[in-house]
Design an enzyme around this catalytic site. Sequence first.
Site, short mmCIF file in Angstrom:
data_model
loop_
_atom_site.label_atom_id
_atom_site.label_comp_id
_atom_site.label_asym_id
_atom_site.label_seq_id
_atom_site.Cartn_x
_atom_site.Cartn_y
_atom_site.Cartn_z
N ASP A 276 0.89 -1.46 0.05
CA ASP A 276 -0.06 -0.17 0.21
C ASP A 276 0.94 1.44 -0.09
O ASP A 276 1.93 1.39 0.92
CB ASP A 276 -1.04 -0.18 1.16
CG ASP A 276 -2.27 1.11 0.99
OD1 ASP A 276 -1.64 2.09 1.09
OD2 ASP A 276 -3.01 0.45 1.37
N ASN B 298 -12.52 -3.00 3.69
CA ASN B 298 -13.56 -1.68 3.58
C ASN B 298 -14.41 -2.06 2.50
O ASN B 298 -13.86 -2.10 1.32
CB ASN B 298 -12.83 -0.30 3.67
CG ASN B 298 -12.13 -0.25 4.92
OD1 ASN B 298 -12.24 -0.56 5.84
ND2 ASN B 298 -10.87 0.47 4.51
N HIS C 194 -10.43 -5.58 -2.43
CA HIS C 194 -9.11 -5.75 -1.88
C HIS C 194 -9.19 -6.19 -0.28
O HIS C 194 -9.95 -5.50 0.35
CB HIS C 194 -8.26 -4.68 -2.23
CG HIS C 194 -8.69 -3.23 -1.53
ND1 HIS C 194 -9.69 -2.48 -2.30
CD2 HIS C 194 -8.35 -2.47 -0.45
CE1 HIS C 194 -9.79 -1.43 -1.50
NE2 HIS C 194 -9.04 -1.51 -0.69
P1 AMP Z 1 -9.54 1.16 0.81
O1 AMP Z 1 -9.47 2.88 1.34
O2 AMP Z 1 -10.03 0.22 1.77
O3 AMP Z 1 -10.38 1.26 -0.32
O4 AMP Z 1 -8.06 1.23 0.51
C1 AMP Z 1 -7.53 1.67 -0.65
C2 AMP Z 1 -6.20 1.39 -0.20
O5 AMP Z 1 -5.35 1.61 -1.54
C3 AMP Z 1 -5.49 2.71 0.34
O6 AMP Z 1 -4.81 2.23 1.42
C4 AMP Z 1 -4.56 3.36 -0.51
O7 AMP Z 1 -3.40 3.98 0.25
C5 AMP Z 1 -4.26 2.42 -1.33
N1 AMP Z 1 -3.95 2.85 -2.71
C6 AMP Z 1 -4.36 3.67 -3.42
N2 AMP Z 1 -3.27 3.93 -4.72
C7 AMP Z 1 -2.48 2.95 -4.52
C8 AMP Z 1 -1.46 2.59 -5.57
N3 AMP Z 1 -1.31 3.36 -6.64
N4 AMP Z 1 -0.55 1.81 -5.32
C9 AMP Z 1 -0.76 0.96 -4.04
N5 AMP Z 1 -1.82 1.37 -3.15
C10 AMP Z 1 -2.58 2.11 -3.33
#
Ligand code: AMP
Length: 141
Positions: A30, A86, A99
């Site tokens: 992440d 989430n 995810h």
């Molecule tokens: P959620 O808020 O549960 O949908 O989690 C989405 C997660 O994706 C967040 O913790 C972000 O930091 C992560 N995220 C968003 N864009 C990227 C990216 N390009 N590479 C890795 N993680 C990402």
Amino acid sequence: MTDCVFCKIISKEIPAEVLYENDKVISVLDINPIHLGHALILPKQHCNDFLDLPDQTYHSLLQAARIVTSALLQSLKIEGYNLFSNNGIIAGQSVFHFHLHITPRYREDNIRFVLNLKKYPDGDLKRYGTMIRKYIKSPAF
Ligand code: AMP
């Protein structure tokens, strides 16, 4: 999905730090971790949320979560971790490609899920059980 950031990671259009990959799932770090080493497990087939996950992907997803969790435990010497997802804006989902998060935990790291735990009023435990059981369906696979 053309505008999905995780689909772009899967198709290698944008870079990511890949921890594990097979034909159905990929695990990346992440970019905004709760703790360093915070990993994500993504199905390669786009799906918005947990209920949208293709039947044939469940097993691979959980298997990948075990493989990555085990690597986190050994490499970072962590004693515990949170495994969560989430689903829906109201639940904090910000990327609408399903995810799992796996985040390392440390003693006294001061991360708390602030919960206001409730008690069931008299009779409601049974009432909720009955209400929910009515919609329990056998899996379609
Ligand atoms: P959620 O808020 O549960 O949908 O989690 C989405 C997660 O994706 C967040 O913790 C972000 O930091 C992560 N995220 C968003 N864009 C990227 C990216 N390009 N590479 C890795 N993680 C990402």
